[in-house]
Scaffold this motif. Structure first.
Motif, short mmCIF file in Angstrom:
data_model
loop_
_atom_site.label_atom_id
_atom_site.label_comp_id
_atom_site.label_asym_id
_atom_site.label_seq_id
_atom_site.Cartn_x
_atom_site.Cartn_y
_atom_site.Cartn_z
N LYS A 1 24.50 26.13 65.30
CA LYS A 1 25.28 27.31 64.97
C LYS A 1 24.50 28.17 63.99
N PRO A 2 24.75 29.49 63.99
CA PRO A 2 24.04 30.37 63.06
C PRO A 2 24.18 29.87 61.62
N GLY A 3 23.05 29.91 60.90
CA GLY A 3 23.08 29.52 59.50
C GLY A 3 22.83 28.05 59.27
N HIS A 4 22.71 27.25 60.33
CA HIS A 4 22.44 25.83 60.19
C HIS A 4 21.06 25.52 60.75
N TYR A 5 20.43 24.49 60.21
CA TYR A 5 19.07 24.17 60.61
C TYR A 5 19.01 22.79 61.26
N LEU A 6 18.34 22.73 62.38
CA LEU A 6 17.90 21.47 62.96
C LEU A 6 19.00 20.42 63.03
N GLN A 7 20.03 20.71 63.75
CA GLN A 7 21.07 19.72 63.98
C GLN A 7 20.59 18.75 65.05
N ARG A 8 20.46 17.50 64.68
CA ARG A 8 19.84 16.52 65.57
C ARG A 8 20.60 16.36 66.88
N ASP A 9 21.89 16.53 66.85
CA ASP A 9 22.64 16.36 68.09
C ASP A 9 22.44 17.52 69.04
N GLN A 10 21.72 18.56 68.60
CA GLN A 10 21.46 19.72 69.45
C GLN A 10 20.00 19.81 69.88
N TYR A 11 19.19 18.81 69.54
CA TYR A 11 17.80 18.81 70.01
C TYR A 11 17.76 18.74 71.54
N ALA A 12 16.74 19.36 72.12
CA ALA A 12 16.52 19.29 73.57
C ALA A 12 15.23 18.53 73.85
N THR A 13 15.09 18.03 75.06
CA THR A 13 13.83 17.42 75.45
C THR A 13 12.83 18.52 75.83
N ARG A 14 11.59 18.13 75.97
CA ARG A 14 10.58 19.10 76.42
C ARG A 14 10.96 19.68 77.78
N ALA A 15 11.36 18.81 78.70
CA ALA A 15 11.69 19.27 80.06
C ALA A 15 12.87 20.23 80.04
N GLU A 16 13.90 19.92 79.28
CA GLU A 16 15.07 20.80 79.20
C GLU A 16 14.68 22.16 78.64
N THR A 17 13.83 22.13 77.63
CA THR A 17 13.41 23.38 77.00
C THR A 17 12.63 24.25 77.97
N MET A 18 11.68 23.65 78.70
CA MET A 18 10.86 24.44 79.61
C MET A 18 11.70 24.98 80.77
N ASN A 19 12.60 24.18 81.29
CA ASN A 19 13.46 24.67 82.38
C ASN A 19 14.27 25.87 81.93
N ALA A 20 14.79 25.81 80.70
CA ALA A 20 15.58 26.93 80.17
C ALA A 20 14.72 28.18 80.01
N LEU A 21 13.49 28.03 79.56
CA LEU A 21 12.59 29.17 79.41
C LEU A 21 12.25 29.78 80.76
N PHE A 22 11.91 28.93 81.73
CA PHE A 22 11.54 29.43 83.05
C PHE A 22 12.69 30.20 83.68
N GLU A 23 13.91 29.70 83.51
CA GLU A 23 15.07 30.35 84.12
C GLU A 23 15.33 31.74 83.54
N ARG A 24 14.97 31.94 82.27
CA ARG A 24 15.34 33.17 81.58
C ARG A 24 14.19 34.17 81.42
N TRP A 25 13.00 33.76 81.78
CA TRP A 25 11.84 34.63 81.60
C TRP A 25 11.83 35.68 82.70
N ASN A 26 11.85 36.94 82.32
CA ASN A 26 11.76 38.03 83.30
C ASN A 26 10.30 38.19 83.72
N LEU A 27 9.88 37.32 84.58
CA LEU A 27 8.47 37.22 84.93
C LEU A 27 8.11 38.29 85.96
N ALA A 28 7.11 39.10 85.62
CA ALA A 28 6.69 40.17 86.55
C ALA A 28 5.20 40.42 86.41
N PRO A 29 4.36 39.43 86.77
CA PRO A 29 2.92 39.64 86.62
C PRO A 29 2.40 40.66 87.63
#
Length: 409
Positions: free
Chosen positions: A7-35
């Motif tokens: 939540k805004p104003g809080h740092y590094l809540q362990r129960d909200q950490y993501a895995t590497r794979a989850e993080t990359m999938n989320a980035l790929f889904e949201r990147w407006n890729l237009a090379p």
């Protein structure tokens, strides 16, 4: 605004950490890729990625050619055995035919030059084939090398030195390639000074930019290192806005953890359409990733090894995704572990390994402890063991798969 972190104003809540794979999938889904693409002459295209399929404009050989340094003859003369060549004349009964050369249509077969003996005037003294003569031997037929309209490159192919030669043979002078992604790197920290100055008390050298930009270029991107930004919220936001104007990917270094002046992650959370602070990978748990104005923005940890780890699993994957290519896997070797490895769950862990090869025993691998000084560790490790989630300890004497660090694509 989509948020998969604290939540805004809080740092590094362990129960909200993501895995590497989850993080990359989320980035790929949201990147407006237009090379977009660019047209390059062949002498500038090595290592680039083809933007489309490419077809040969040439047929090679144009007619037919010798497949080795030899002498062109008529097979009919050899069909019933060795002919009488005592009165043979050059270009009437035989003809020189060096590798790649065309020769008169009167001849249909080539014998190796080494199978002929000539006198000082060029008269044939002997013909001694090592094998029975066959019709058409050592003759490369029309189109044996290349045919017009034959595909020589596919969309997404990396242009290697061998492929450059193939393109040239195919009559291609320019090639359309995918533009390299532009990566802007912003070092942050009031304590930092640029290389070339002498640090005073309370100051530290900004050295990560050289490592980070070198890796980015190695993976196929353009890299711009921006000036150091002090820990001031307004200055950070100005630098971020400037980077977003021209870059496809923005990297910030420092300010990702829980210090009193760690403003960077807070800024990203405020600006992001997607924000993740904290990834289950050691070292570098405080890495923050975001999508701002449709572009990935990565807040790398400050310590060099932690910054490298985030570069390796996140930024490298973004660059290959830009090109539409799968992330290449490093070569691995099976190695005997010399000391035990232990890690907290549920996290992955990048373990630096010192690999040694014994001709009889194969590879041994010694893990390098996290506390080893930077000056001692910088160039000693040559392998990586990425300890997965689901296991906490590897005992000395077991075998593990170690990635070879310096064979990366």
């Amino acid at each position: 605004m989509a948020r998969l972190s604290q939540k805004p104003g809080h740092y590094l809540q362990r129960d909200q950490y993501a895995t590497r794979a989850e993080t990359m999938n989320a980035l790929f889904e949201r990147w407006n890729l237009a090379p977009d693409t660019e047209l390059l002459p062949l002498n500038q295209a090595e290592g680039r990625v083809s933007a489309g399929d490419i077809y040969s404009r040439n047929t090679l050989p144009v007619c037919r050619a010798a497949a080795g340094d030899g002498v062109a003859v008529r097979f009919a003369d050899f069909e019933k055995g060795m002919p009488d060549f005592s009165n043979w004349k050059e270009n009437i009964d035989y003809a020189p035919a060096d590798m790649g050369d065309d020769f008169d249509d009167a001849f249909d077969t080539v014998l190796w030059i080494e199978e002929f003996t000539f006198d000082e005037n060029g008269k044939i003294l002997a013909i001694e084939p090592e094998e029975p003569v066959t019709k058409g031997q050592l003759v490369r037929q029309q189109g044996a090398t290349l045919k017009k309209e034959e595909q020589v490159l596919k969309k997404g192919d990396v242009i290697t030195p061998f492929r450059l030669g193939l393109l040239a043979a195919a009559g291609i002078e320019e090639v359309e390639v995918i533009r390299q992604p532009r990566i802007a790197y912003i070092p942050t920290g009031s304590e930092l000074i640029p290389p070339g100055q002498t640090p005073a008390r309370g100051q530290n050298m900004e050295s990560n930019s050289l490592m980070i930009s070198a890796f980015c270029r190695r993976w196929g991107s353009e890299a711009e290192c921006m000036p150091i930004v002090a820990d001031q919220k307004a200055w950070l936001e100005t630098a971020l806005n400037k980077a977003l104007e021209t870059a496809d990917i923005v990297l910030l270094n420092g300010g990702s953890s829980m210090g009193t002046e760690d403003y960077t992650s807070t800024l990203l959370e405020k600006r992001a359409g997607y924000f993740q602070h904290g990834v289950r990978c050691i070292p570098g748990i405080p890495v923050a990733v975001a999508v701002v104005d449709g572009k990935p923005v990565i807040n790398l940890p400050g310590p060099p090894y932690a910054a490298f780890c985030a570069l390796d699993w996140c930024v490298r994957a973004l660059v290959y995704h830009w090109y539409g290519l799968p992330l290449p896997k490093r070569r691995t070797v099976r190695a005997l572990l010399e000391q035990s490895i232990q890690k907290p769950e549920p996290h992955e862990m990048y373990v630096r390994m010192v690999l040694k090869e014994d001709g009889e025993k194969g590879f041994t691998a010694a893990p390098m402890p996290m506390e080893v000084r930077f000056a001692q560790a910088a160039d000693r490790w040559n392998g990586l063991f990425i300890a997965p989630i689901g296991r906490g300890k590897w005992e000395a004497g077991c075998e593990i798969d170690v990635e070879l660090l310096y064979t990366d694509c």
